[in-house]
Scaffold this motif. Structure first.
Motif, short mmCIF file in Angstrom:
data_model
loop_
_atom_site.label_atom_id
_atom_site.label_comp_id
_atom_site.label_asym_id
_atom_site.label_seq_id
_atom_site.Cartn_x
_atom_site.Cartn_y
_atom_site.Cartn_z
N SER A 177 -11.42 -0.37 -6.66
CA SER A 177 -10.19 0.41 -6.78
C SER A 177 -8.99 -0.30 -6.18
N ASN A 178 -7.79 -0.06 -6.76
CA ASN A 178 -6.56 -0.66 -6.25
C ASN A 178 -6.29 -0.24 -4.81
N THR A 179 -6.56 1.02 -4.49
CA THR A 179 -6.32 1.50 -3.12
C THR A 179 -7.21 0.75 -2.13
N SER A 180 -8.46 0.55 -2.47
CA SER A 180 -9.37 -0.18 -1.59
C SER A 180 -8.95 -1.63 -1.45
N SER A 223 2.59 1.84 -3.44
CA SER A 223 1.75 1.70 -4.63
C SER A 223 1.67 2.99 -5.42
N GLY A 224 1.98 4.13 -4.79
CA GLY A 224 1.90 5.41 -5.49
C GLY A 224 3.11 5.72 -6.35
N SER A 258 7.81 0.82 -8.02
CA SER A 258 7.03 0.44 -6.84
C SER A 258 7.33 -0.99 -6.39
N LEU A 271 -5.90 -2.93 -1.75
CA LEU A 271 -4.68 -3.04 -0.94
C LEU A 271 -4.94 -2.66 0.51
N SER A 272 -5.86 -1.73 0.74
CA SER A 272 -6.20 -1.35 2.11
C SER A 272 -6.90 -2.49 2.84
N LEU A 328 0.83 -1.21 0.00
CA LEU A 328 0.00 0.00 0.00
C LEU A 328 0.86 1.26 0.00
#
Length: 486
Positions: free
Chosen positions: A312-315, A183-184, A190, A317-318, A180
């Protein structure tokens, strides 16, 4: 060991109330073996990290290097196949170099493997890095619980032998946090930074391991009785217990003198019913630990969540971090109860809960497939059910497979037997990881979880029918319980 002293001292403790505080000093003295077990087990953080970092890294590796789903399956699972070599070598290495130097060797390999992955320019170089890290994983899975079991008094052995598992899961959680956090970054950086982060700790852990004492059982095996006695006095509750432990170890080592050689030990395993029974228990328990599907969640959490409706990728990975926190945190339940409630109750609650939660996961995915995508209630319930499965696994079958396996093996076979059990564990882990994408595409995600539920139910039956309680018994006493004494 600690079981006998408690019986011997019970009348003394029962007389005057003034003696009631007597157990407190014993608890304080147990802090040193706890320190040793924790330091030895920190290498397991690297095992968890290196195995699970692929969960998020695969997203960016696929984008950067263009690797396919089939290659993702192989890269994710091959580390467990490679770990077989380390697992099978670990028994030989730990019996010859010692438990402590074997842990140092594992850390050296944990430095080299992630560095190779970080610098990899293509699929073949990635495979080399996974191979080096895989050898280290095999070494760690064998030696960490063996060292913890051999350094611990019986009164705290269940707790201390659980320590490697909680560190392993801490490594898994940290890999998700790394996924996470990085990932940015641009895709070509990354995933490399994710692997590079795992190359820093081994240097410090290898140096710290050299400050630990060697296993007293290994020292006696090598004829270094005076050194073993000194270690036992540092790791026992009382001087009397240290002397008693030394006598028990010497008795077992002298009784198994003709079984020291590797070939003669396995010849004995083929001819002695008690040894065969113990090895069958170890292999079956390790089979069920992995065949019940835990690493499908560890390595493919984002895919499972995407099927549940998370986009979403963020969701993704979170929520993966949530799985990691649940997996690591629930092991604290096992650590708190293992020396109080015992091994069998934890294993029975764990396998029963896993079967029920996996059945629910499968049913929710089946319901989701029959409705139009986007049902938020079904998605939330699916995530909750997967978390419940992870919690049940980590409070019982996850750590107890290692605790139980490491303590029922006789001393003369402990290194080799632990290596064989680890080989079974890693083989099944690889099978689960390297077939999961193919499996759920063939029988649906619901079908895959129904299959894991059936395996968990079979594990419950095995524990109930075949595994006796071992709480409070010394390692040497196990040889009488399981009829493995020569």
């Amino acid at each position: 060991m600690a079981h006998q002293p408690r019986d011997a001292e019970a009348p003394l403790l029962a007389k005057p109330d003034a003696t009631a505080p007597a157990p407190a000093p014993a608890v304080k003295r147990n802090k040193y073996p706890f320190f040793c077990a924790v330091l030895a087990s920190m290498t397991s953080v690297l095992t968890g990290y290196n195995v699970a970092v692929m969960s998020g890294a695969q997203i960016f590796m696929a984008e950067d290097l263009g690797i396919s789903d089939a290659q993702v399956e192989v890269l994710s699972g091959i580390i467990n196949i490679y770990s077989l070599a380390g697992a099978l070598l670990a028994g030989w290495t730990s019996d010859r170099l010692g438990r402590r130097l074997t842990i140092v060797l594992a850390n050296v390999l944990f430095l080299a493997g992630p560095l190779c992955m970080t610098l990899a320019g293509g699929y073949n170089a990635l495979m080399v890095g996974r191979f080096i890290a895989g050898i280290a994983v095999g070494y760690d899975f064998v030696i960490a619980p063996v060292y913890a079991a051999e350094i611990s008094p019986a009164s705290s052995r269940g707790l201390l032998t659980s320590v490697p598992e909680i560190f392993n899961n801490t490594g898994v959680m940290l890999s998700y946090v790394s996924n996470l956090a990085f990932s940015g970054l641009p895709p070509h950086l990354s995933w490399r930074v994710m692997f590079a982060a795992g190359a820093v700790p081994p240097v410090f852990l290898a140096a710290g391991t050299l400050t630990m004492p060697e296993s007293p059982r290994w020292l006696v095996m090598k004829g270094r009785v005076a050194e073993a006695k000194a270690v036992l006095h540092r790791t026992s509750d009382t001087p009397a217990e240290a002397e008693r432990r030394l006598l028990e170890i010497e008795d077992v080592v002298s009784g198994g003198a003709q079984g020291k050689g590797s070939s003669s030990a396995w010849k004995e395993a083929a001819t002695k019913p008690g040894v065969r029974r113990v090895l069958a228990m170890v292999l079956t328990l390790q089979f069920f630990q992995q065949a019940s599907g835990i690493d499908s969640v560890v390595l493919y959490g984002p895919r499972i969540l995407a099927t549940a409706g998370v986009t979403s990728n963020t969701s993704l990975l979170s929520l993966n971090v949530l799985f990691g926190v649940a997996k690591a945190g629930s092991i604290l339940i096992a650590m708190a109860l293992v020396d109080r409630a015992g091994r069998r109750p934890l294993l029975l609650v764990s396998t029963g809960g896993m079967a029920a939660s996996l059945l629910l996961v499968g049913s929710l995915f089946a319901a989701s497939a029959s409705t139009k995508k986007g049902d938020a209630a079904v998605s939330a319930a699916s995530v909750a059910a997967v978390v419940a499965y992870v919690v049940f696994f980590s409070m019982g079958l996850g750590p107890m497979a290692w605790v139980y396996s490491s303590e029922i093996l006789p001393l003369r076979l402990r290194g080799q037997g632990a290596g064989l059990g680890t080989a079974m564990n890693r083989t099944m882990c690889a099978v689960v990881i390297m077939t999961f994408i193919t499996l759920y595409k063939a029988i649906t995600m619901a079908g895959a979880f129904y299959l894991y539920a059936a395996i968990s139910a079979a594990a419950f039956v095995f524990v109930y029918a075949c595994l006796p309680e071992t709480r409070g018994r010394s390692l040497e006493d196990m040889e009488d319980l399981f009829h493995t004494k020569l």
